[in-house]
Design a protein around this motif. Structure first.
Motif, PDB file in Angstrom:
ATOM      1  N   ARG A 138       0.855  -1.195   0.000  1.00  0.00           N
ATOM      2  CA  ARG A 138       0.000   0.000   0.000  1.00  0.00           C
ATOM      3  C   ARG A 138       0.885   1.237   0.000  1.00  0.00           C
ATOM      4  NH1 ARG A 138      -4.728  -2.042   1.347  1.00  0.00           N
ATOM      5  NH2 ARG A 138      -4.216  -3.640   2.849  1.00  0.00           N
ATOM      6  N   TRP A 161       5.108  -8.170   5.699  1.00  0.00           N
ATOM      7  CA  TRP A 161       3.646  -8.196   5.586  1.00  0.00           C
ATOM      8  C   TRP A 161       3.141  -9.635   5.457  1.00  0.00           C
ATOM      9  CZ3 TRP A 161       1.167 -10.000   1.078  1.00  0.00           C
ATOM     10  CH2 TRP A 161      -0.224 -10.029   1.192  1.00  0.00           C
ATOM     11  N   ARG A 214       0.648 -11.344   7.963  1.00  0.00           N
ATOM     12  CA  ARG A 214      -0.701 -11.671   7.483  1.00  0.00           C
ATOM     13  C   ARG A 214      -1.016 -13.151   7.722  1.00  0.00           C
ATOM     14  NH1 ARG A 214      -5.103  -9.241   3.964  1.00  0.00           N
ATOM     15  NH2 ARG A 214      -6.219 -11.084   3.370  1.00  0.00           N
ATOM     16  N   ARG A 233      -2.812   1.210  -3.365  1.00  0.00           N
ATOM     17  CA  ARG A 233      -1.721   0.268  -3.652  1.00  0.00           C
ATOM     18  C   ARG A 233      -0.552   1.022  -4.286  1.00  0.00           C
ATOM     19  NH1 ARG A 233      -3.940  -4.985  -3.865  1.00  0.00           N
ATOM     20  NH2 ARG A 233      -5.647  -4.989  -2.369  1.00  0.00           N
ATOM     21  N   CYS A 283      -9.420  -7.267   3.012  1.00  0.00           N
ATOM     22  CA  CYS A 283      -9.656  -7.112   4.453  1.00  0.00           C
ATOM     23  C   CYS A 283      -9.608  -8.441   5.209  1.00  0.00           C
ATOM     24  CB  CYS A 283     -11.031  -6.479   4.639  1.00  0.00           C
ATOM     25  SG  CYS A 283     -11.482  -6.237   6.353  1.00  0.00           S
TER      26      CYS A 283
HETATM   27  C1  HEM Z   1     -17.559  -3.174   7.419  1.00  0.00           C
HETATM   28  C2  HEM Z   1     -16.354  -3.346   7.903  1.00  0.00           C
HETATM   29  C3  HEM Z   1     -15.054  -3.249   7.136  1.00  0.00           C
HETATM   30  C4  HEM Z   1     -14.797  -2.768   5.885  1.00  0.00           C
HETATM   31  C5  HEM Z   1     -15.787  -2.184   4.884  1.00  0.00           C
HETATM   32  C6  HEM Z   1     -13.381  -2.927   5.653  1.00  0.00           C
HETATM   33  C7  HEM Z   1     -12.731  -2.554   4.491  1.00  0.00           C
HETATM   34  C8  HEM Z   1     -11.389  -2.800   4.226  1.00  0.00           C
HETATM   35  C9  HEM Z   1     -10.730  -2.490   2.980  1.00  0.00           C
HETATM   36  C10 HEM Z   1     -11.383  -1.846   1.776  1.00  0.00           C
HETATM   37  C11 HEM Z   1      -9.435  -2.864   3.112  1.00  0.00           C
HETATM   38  C12 HEM Z   1      -8.344  -2.731   2.033  1.00  0.00           C
HETATM   39  C13 HEM Z   1      -8.346  -3.994   1.236  1.00  0.00           C
HETATM   40  C14 HEM Z   1      -7.482  -4.010  -0.002  1.00  0.00           C
HETATM   41  O1  HEM Z   1      -6.464  -3.322  -0.078  1.00  0.00           O
HETATM   42  O2  HEM Z   1      -7.823  -4.754  -0.936  1.00  0.00           O
HETATM   43  C15 HEM Z   1      -9.262  -3.429   4.428  1.00  0.00           C
HETATM   44  C16 HEM Z   1      -8.085  -3.938   4.930  1.00  0.00           C
HETATM   45  C17 HEM Z   1      -7.916  -4.346   6.221  1.00  0.00           C
HETATM   46  N1  HEM Z   1      -8.902  -4.483   7.179  1.00  0.00           N
HETATM   47 FE1  HEM Z   1     -10.865  -4.092   6.945  1.00  0.00          FE
HETATM   48  N2  HEM Z   1     -12.811  -3.485   6.760  1.00  0.00           N
HETATM   49  C18 HEM Z   1     -13.803  -3.705   7.695  1.00  0.00           C
HETATM   50  C19 HEM Z   1     -13.659  -4.276   8.946  1.00  0.00           C
HETATM   51  C20 HEM Z   1     -12.475  -4.700   9.482  1.00  0.00           C
HETATM   52  C21 HEM Z   1     -12.322  -5.324  10.779  1.00  0.00           C
HETATM   53  C22 HEM Z   1     -13.463  -5.643  11.734  1.00  0.00           C
HETATM   54  C23 HEM Z   1     -10.989  -5.563  10.950  1.00  0.00           C
HETATM   55  C24 HEM Z   1     -10.280  -6.211  12.105  1.00  0.00           C
HETATM   56  C25 HEM Z   1     -10.813  -7.120  12.856  1.00  0.00           C
HETATM   57  C26 HEM Z   1     -10.302  -5.107   9.745  1.00  0.00           C
HETATM   58  C27 HEM Z   1      -8.951  -5.174   9.545  1.00  0.00           C
HETATM   59  C28 HEM Z   1      -8.322  -4.893   8.342  1.00  0.00           C
HETATM   60  C29 HEM Z   1      -6.883  -5.054   8.134  1.00  0.00           C
HETATM   61  C30 HEM Z   1      -5.859  -5.496   9.177  1.00  0.00           C
HETATM   62  C31 HEM Z   1      -6.634  -4.729   6.796  1.00  0.00           C
HETATM   63  C32 HEM Z   1      -5.277  -4.748   6.086  1.00  0.00           C
HETATM   64  C33 HEM Z   1      -5.089  -6.049   5.358  1.00  0.00           C
HETATM   65  C34 HEM Z   1      -3.735  -6.185   4.668  1.00  0.00           C
HETATM   66  O3  HEM Z   1      -3.140  -5.199   4.278  1.00  0.00           O
HETATM   67  O4  HEM Z   1      -3.280  -7.333   4.513  1.00  0.00           O
HETATM   68  N3  HEM Z   1     -11.245  -4.598   8.883  1.00  0.00           N
HETATM   69  N4  HEM Z   1     -10.479  -3.388   5.101  1.00  0.00           N
END
Ligand code: HEM
Length: 539
Positions: A117, A141, A145, A415, A484
């Motif tokens: 990112r 990462w 992950r 990204r 996510c």
């Molecule tokens: C409605 C709820 C949520 C939405 C809409 C959402 C949306 C997103 C989006 C759009 C990304 C970026 C994905 C990508 O780059 O393709 C992301 C990444 C992430 N989300 Fe969520 N998220 C939600 C809830 C949560 C919750 C509850 C957690 C933790 C328990 C969380 C933890 C993370 C983490 C750690 C990342 C980074 C993943 C990575 O870089 O490997 N998210 N989320």
């Protein structure tokens, strides 16, 4: 050259000659500096100049356009410039991808060339936020992950149902007893924070206490008005989150990061020492938050009977059993990922829950169908299992998808290329910021006819629209290996909450609420004035 020297010498004389050269040196220094400044300011643009985009203003780029149009700016530009275009966030050009097939290319097919990112200026100014999974890069990462994913086994998620249900019941117990309308978005933020606080830290933040729900709804927004430690922590967390602005209303160092990134860190270092500046406040808050987190982590590390109920304990146990993870998950990274859960899990889930209830309240026919499905599941005191939630509420699934399409909480997915790569016919050099405009996709009439209408039935698996739609037209949780990690967790919480809410109440828009709803654009989308609702108890 000799002729030029002679001419200069004869026209300025011996004395003038010596004073001429320092002048010449000064001029060449000025020219060099100017060239460097221009190179610095326009270099990033030059590398991607072939990608179409509107004319830019030096330094601020397209930020004024963004201030004028808000998040809709990308839909407007996509119409004009096509599925891939340039947008300048201050000096930094972003390559915006606004097409489902191209998103698939960036997020899945060419993931190995675009695995990380980009780090936006608010995050660059906040070391606390940089060590979470979101912004770590490459092999660190992937190790982080993999360890985190091992924690999100379906059996662990299923075991969280009773905890989630307890908080939901507690938060929604007295809703109807207040004669006033409720600020539902505040309630949902407290609920989501409590649930993630328990799931991430194993700590009861106690924000959803039924007896004080209206009281705490009001007080949580005021800095420092509650004096116990937990709410202080939460207030600091909310402050830290809301200060991460993506526009020109952030701290001086954040603004500099957008306009002249090279100056961001030196200025932050100076400003954070000057009491009263926003950078000083952000630094103080971050320090306190990190201090608290480090304390929680170090206590938990010492605790040999910590069990494995919450995320932090599970990560600590995984770290102890795997050598690789031990080197990667140093205490500062553990603090960061645990805090990141609070950050990523509370605002996003809360926004989604509030927007669903808001949209359903404006569509009585949807409410009727939804309530019928929920009532048809079984007696009101039968708590659905994780399996029930996944398989027995098809209309609820459609309502959630449509609401997440209608108000997409994270309309941009950031990204960055790690080598030269071709996307949509353009060669993008290493280090190019490529952002997926998932909010534009969600409103594209090609995939969603009448995109500004709330129609959950468009996600009915038997509906022609659903069958013909591109599989990546709606990606609110992102795409590919970097999507996510909390998707299943938040959907489980949202579904449980909605089932419980509609078993007991129905909701109408409060007369005190603005129409149309106004949104605020930060790191994630938020409601400008909250979602205010009138509650009716079901008989
Ligand atoms: C409605 C709820 C949520 C939405 C809409 C959402 C949306 C997103 C989006 C759009 C990304 C970026 C994905 C990508 O780059 O393709 C992301 C990444 C992430 N989300 Fe969520 N998220 C939600 C809830 C949560 C919750 C509850 C957690 C933790 C328990 C969380 C933890 C993370 C983490 C750690 C990342 C980074 C993943 C990575 O870089 O490997 N998210 N989320």
């Amino acid at each position: 050259m000799a002729l030029v020297h002679e001419t200069i010498q004869s026209s300025v004389g011996a004395e003038g000659f010596w004073s001429y050269y320092p002048y010449g040196t000064t001029v060449s220094i000025i020219i060099t500096v100017l060239a460097m400044v221009l190179g610095y300011l326009y270099g990033p643009y030059w590398k991607v100049r072939r990608v179409p985009g509107p004319p830019t203003i030096p330094l601020v780029g397209h930020l004024p356009l963004m201030a004028k149009c808000g998040p809709d700016v990308f839909s407007v530009l996509a119409k004009q410039y096509g599925p891939i275009f340039r947008f300048h966030m201050g000096r930094q050009p972003l390559i915006i991808v606004a097409d489902a097939e191209l998103c698939k290319e960036v997020g899945i097919k060419k993931f190995k060339d675009i695995p990380n990112r980009s780090i936006p200026s608010p995050i660059a100014a906040s070391p606390l936020h940089q060590k979470g999974l979101f912004f770590t890069r490459d092999s660190r990462w992937s190790t982080m992950r993999n360890t985190i994913l091992s924690v999100y086994q379906p059996s662990h998620l299923a075991s969280l149902v009773p905890t989630m249900q307890n908080y939901i019941e507690s938060a929604t117990e007295n809703l109807h007893s207040s004669k006033q309308d409720i600020v539902f978005s505040n309630l949902s933020l407290k609920l989501a924070t409590d649930v993630i606080g328990q799931a991430a830290f194993g700590v009861n933040f106690g924000l959803s206490k039924p007896q004080s729900i209206n009281e705490s709804i009001r007080t949580v927004d005021k800095q420092g008005s509650q004096d116990d430690e937990v709410s202080d922590f939460i207030n600091q967390h909310i402050y830290s989150t809301t200060q991460l602005k993506m526009d020109l209303s952030g701290s001086v160092s954040i603004i500099l990061g957008l306009l002249v990134p090279i100056l961001q860190e030196p200025f932050r270092q100076i400003l954070k020492r000057i009491p009263g500046t926003m950078d000083w406040k952000v630094e103080r808050t971050n320090k306190k938050l990190s201090g608290r987190l480090d304390e929680i982590v170090s206590n938990r590390m010492k605790d040999k009977n910590r069990g494995s109920k919450d995320f932090l304990s599970q990560i600590l146990s995984a770290r102890e059993s795997e050598n690789v993870a031990k080197n990667v998950f140093t205490p500062d990274y553990i603090s960061a990922v645990t805090y990141e859960h609070l950050l990523a899990g509370s605002a996003t889930t809360s926004f989604t829950l509030s927007s669903i209830v808001y949209l359903v309240a404006g569509h009585p026919e949807v409410e009727k169908k939804l309530v019928a499905e929920i009532d048809g599941f079984g007696p009101h005191d039968q708590v659905p299992t994780a399996y029930d939630l996944q398989h027995k509420f098809p209309y609820l699934d459609q309502v959630i998808k449509e609401a997440m399409r209608f108000y997409i909480v994270s309309p941009l997915v950031a990204r960055e290329t790690s080598k030269e790569v071709e996307i949509g016919g353009y060669l993008l050099p290493k280090g190019t910021w490529v952002w997926l405009a998932v909010g534009v996709l969600a409103k594209d009439p090609k995939n969603f006819p009448n995109p500004d209408k709330f129609i959950p039935e468009r996600f009915d698996p038997n509906c022609e629209e659903e069958k013909q739609r591109h599989p990546y037209a709606l990606i609110p949780f992102g795409i590919g290996p970097r999507a996510c990690v909390g998707r299943k967790f938040s959907l489980q919480e949202i579904k449980l909450s909605l089932i419980h809410l509609y078993r007991k109440y129905t909701f109408q828009h409060s007369s005190t609420m603005e129409n149309p709803l106004e949104l605020e654009y930060g790191i994630v989308l938020n409601f400008k004035h909250g979602v205010k609702l009138t509650v009716t108890k079901r008989t």
